[in-house]
Every structure is written in C-alpha cells, then in structure tokens.
Design an enzyme around this catalytic site. Structure first.
Site, PDB file in Angstrom:
ATOM      1  N   THR A 259       0.820  -1.211   0.000  1.00  0.00           N
ATOM      2  CA  THR A 259       0.000   0.000   0.000  1.00  0.00           C
ATOM      3  C   THR A 259       0.852   1.258   0.000  1.00  0.00           C
ATOM      4  OG1 THR A 259      -1.799  -1.136   1.160  1.00  0.00           O
ATOM      5  CG2 THR A 259      -1.770   1.258   1.277  1.00  0.00           C
TER       6      THR A 259
ATOM      7  N   GLU B 217      -6.762  -4.974   8.990  1.00  0.00           N
ATOM      8  CA  GLU B 217      -6.170  -6.110   8.303  1.00  0.00           C
ATOM      9  C   GLU B 217      -6.966  -7.381   8.594  1.00  0.00           C
ATOM     10  OE1 GLU B 217      -3.662  -5.839   6.297  1.00  0.00           O
ATOM     11  OE2 GLU B 217      -3.008  -3.799   6.758  1.00  0.00           O
TER      12      GLU B 217
ATOM     13  N   LYS C 231       4.443   3.261  18.085  1.00  0.00           N
ATOM     14  CA  LYS C 231       4.449   4.692  17.755  1.00  0.00           C
ATOM     15  C   LYS C 231       4.763   5.541  18.982  1.00  0.00           C
ATOM     16  CE  LYS C 231       1.130   4.090  13.976  1.00  0.00           C
ATOM     17  NZ  LYS C 231      -0.268   4.288  13.542  1.00  0.00           N
TER      18      LYS C 231
END
Length: 396
Positions: free
Chosen positions: A11, A184, A199
């Site tokens: 992607t 997903e 993150k």
C-alpha cells in the site's frame, strides 16, 4: 535527474510511486531537478504500471550509484533491517514508514547513518500523513517536552466510533472495519495496542532523548472492551479512546497504551473515524495538537516523499534526529496519578468502602464509578477485594 528506489510495493510503496509521478512538477520545483523512481524491490513480480522497474535482487539498488535515496516500505524487522543497513553503508539516504523497525532498531540505524554521513528519516512511521516528528524535534526544540499522548491508531478509533454512534459490539465494528479496508485480516497489532505502542515509543525516544524499549511498555488494546462501558461513559459525558501516552516523571519517564475515558469537551474526544490526533505538551508552549489521517496509501506516502526531499536538501544531514541507546530511567506507568473508572459486580457501598468518595455513573445491579485522582498502583490495591468487571484511566 534524481533517482530513488522503493523497497516493497504494498500500500505505502505503491503510494510513494504515485506521489512521485502525480506531484512531479511541484517536487521538481522544490528540488531544482526531477525526481524519478528507478528501481522497486519486490519478492514476486507482478503485472502493472511498475513492472519494468521491479527487481528481486537488492544488490541492484545497493550497487547503483545513481540511486541516492531508498524508501523502505517492506514492514517487519528482519529483511527491512538488513537492507536498511546495507543501503546506509552504501552511502544512501533511507526513508521509512516502518514503525516496528524504528521503535526496535532506530537508535542503531540513526548512529549508522551519522557514521556514513547520510540521513535515516521516518516521519511516516508515527502519524502517517500527520507531520509530528519534524515539529517535535525542530519547531518545539526550545521546549522541555513533558508529555506526548494521543490517538495513534485509526483502526481502533474507527471501531470505537462505531460502537458509540451505532451501538455496535466490538466484533461487529471490527468486521465492518475489515470490510472497508481499515483493518487487516489479522487485526492483532491494531486491536491489541501493539501498533500504537510502537508509535508512542518513537515519540518518547525523540521527546525525551533516551531509548524507550517496546518490551518495557505495557500495551492494552480494545479487544476486551465492553460496549456497556462505552455507553456508560457516553451518558456521563465521556468518550472512550485508545491512547498512547509518554510522560516525563522527574528524571525518568514512562509510557503505555490503554483505553481511556476522555471528557467530551476536550478536542481529543471529538476525533472520530480513522483520524488520529497527537498532543505534545511543552513547558513553554503548553499543549499543541496535531490532527489528520494517520494511515492510508497517499497520506503516508506523502510523508515518505517529504522525507525523501528533506534528505536530498539537508546538508549534509539532520543532526538533531536521534536519542541515547541507554533505556535506563523507565518507570512503571502505574505510578502515574489519575482518576480511574471502575465497573464492579457490587454496590455503591462496596465502592465507597474501597475508595471512599466516588462519583457514581451507573448503579443497576452493577456499579460504575469514578475515583478521585490516585496512582494506578493504589487503584489496583484498593480494588483487590472487589469483583472488578472493567477498569480504565480518565484523562485528566
């Protein structure tokens, strides 16, 4: 003509190729010459507009002196780590959106990049299309950063939004997210808080200047979150959001990921759908919020290409990006003080006996309430004799 390579054509890799082609004129105007994707590393060849650029041999990138920047969008650690090291050792800048690699090996790769006189940049690894790392390290450089927190995962935020708006159960909202391409087929990294955890580690590394080991950071997702708690919170004027938080504690620091109740008047409470928001609290600026699409083909690719351009324009490299490898100073996040939400199989009397003064949110066979500000350790100790059905922090 400036030539670059892309590793991986999923992607984000596809998005990078599209952004370079579709925004060619703007990019050329800013760089002073055209930017071109010369080579794309893939595992398996496939037909399409990029077929003539594909190779399965990394040496064709590594040994090509014309390729100045490599964009890594493979994901994971093993192959991405080895190829990134080889590219840096070959004197090429590397740009990545790979949050796992940056969280686990970023300090080492930054040191290697510095040694080789090149850049290792990763703006896209945290906020997708949201510019956050550059502002954190440059625009807020005059601040002592005391806290970074936010909604760091669009999949879980979409699921929570649907639970609030439509009354959907977690499993139904997840299924809808998968059907729309927001989740997903295996959503574990998202719904269990792992993605947000990686993150927040990167944000903490940059904010506090010291390695935040993902293995030390408690990561709780939303897979066990009850729709009942979401509805109780909503009726009481709160929204449930999955937050990653990194907080300075004296000379130490801590980080964790967990669902929180957020008062509805706070801007973060109104961040819905697949959008992300990150709040940075500096001692001079106070709180500053960054908002936008935290994932997706083009937003993430936009951040990658911006890093490509910065790597090419930096002379010779960005020295302010980096942190110390020593993870010392990490403290248990349960030492943080906050109000806590509990739902118990018991009465208000049970709650009052354990916590003293409480704010009752619901009492109908089960009792939901908020405590006064206490540490997570104290909250767990006081709740030991109760039949706890759920517990969350309240963002103060």
């Amino acid at each position: 003509m400036i030539q670059i390579a892309i590793m991986g054509l999923g992607t984000v890799g596809t998005g990078v190729a599209k952004v370079v082609a579709e925004n060619a004129r703007q990019i050329e105007r800013k760089l002073g010459e055209p930017l071109q994707v010369k080579t794309i590393l893939v595992r398996h060849f496939k037909d399409g507009p990029y077929r003539q650029l594909m190779t399965d041999d990394f040496a064709k990138i590594e040994e090509d002196d014309a390729i100045r920047v490599v964009v890594e969008t493979i994901g994971g650690v093993e192959a991405a780590y080895e190829y990134t090291k080889r590219a840096l050792n070959a004197g090429k800048h590397v740009v990545t959106a790979n949050k796992q690699l940056v969280a686990e090996r970023g300090c080492e790769l930054l040191a290697l990049a510095k040694k080789r006189g090149v850049n290792y940049l990763f703006e896209a690894s945290v906020g997708g299309g949201i510019p956050i790392l550059h502002p954190l390290t440059q625009c807020m450089a005059a601040n002592r950063i005391d806290e970074v927190y936010g909604i760091l995962n669009g999949t879980t935020n979409y699921i929570l939004t649907q639970m609030v708006r439509t009354g959907a159960f977690f499993s139904d909202a997840l299924r809808e997210a998968q059907q729309k391409g927001y989740a997903e087929a295996d959503p574990t990294a998202d719904v269990e808080g792992i993605d947000a955890g990686r993150k927040i580690c990167i944000l903490a590394d940059l904010a506090f200047g010291r390695q935040m080991d993902p293995a030390d950071v408690p990561m709780e997702g939303i897979s066990k979150l009850s729709l009942r708690d979401v509805k109780i919170a909503q009726r009481a004027g709160y929204r449930v959001k999955l937050l990653g938080r990194a907080v300075r504690l004296g000379s130490g620091r801590t980080a964790y990921v967990a669902p929180h109740l957020i008062p509805e008047e706070r801007p973060l409470a109104s961040v819905d759908g697949v959008f992300n928001a990150i709040v940075v609290r500096g001692n001079a600026t106070g709180e500053v919020m960054f908002y936008g699409q935290g994932a997706g083909e083009l937003p993430t690719a936009s951040a990658c290409v911006a890093d490509v351009m910065e790597a090419l324009q930096a002379s010779p490299r960005r020295d302010e990006i980096g942190w110390e490898a020593d993870p010392a100073g990490f403290q248990d996040p349960r030492e943080l003080q906050s109000r806590h939400y509990f739902r118990i199989d018991g009465s208000l009397t049970d709650a009052a006996m354990a916590f003293g003064k409480v704010e009752v949110l619901s009492e109908d066979g089960e009792t939901a309430f908020l405590t006064d500000p206490i540490s997570g350790l104290e909250a767990a100790e006081r709740a030991r004799g109760l039949r706890v059905l759920s517990c969350m922090r309240v963002l103060g």
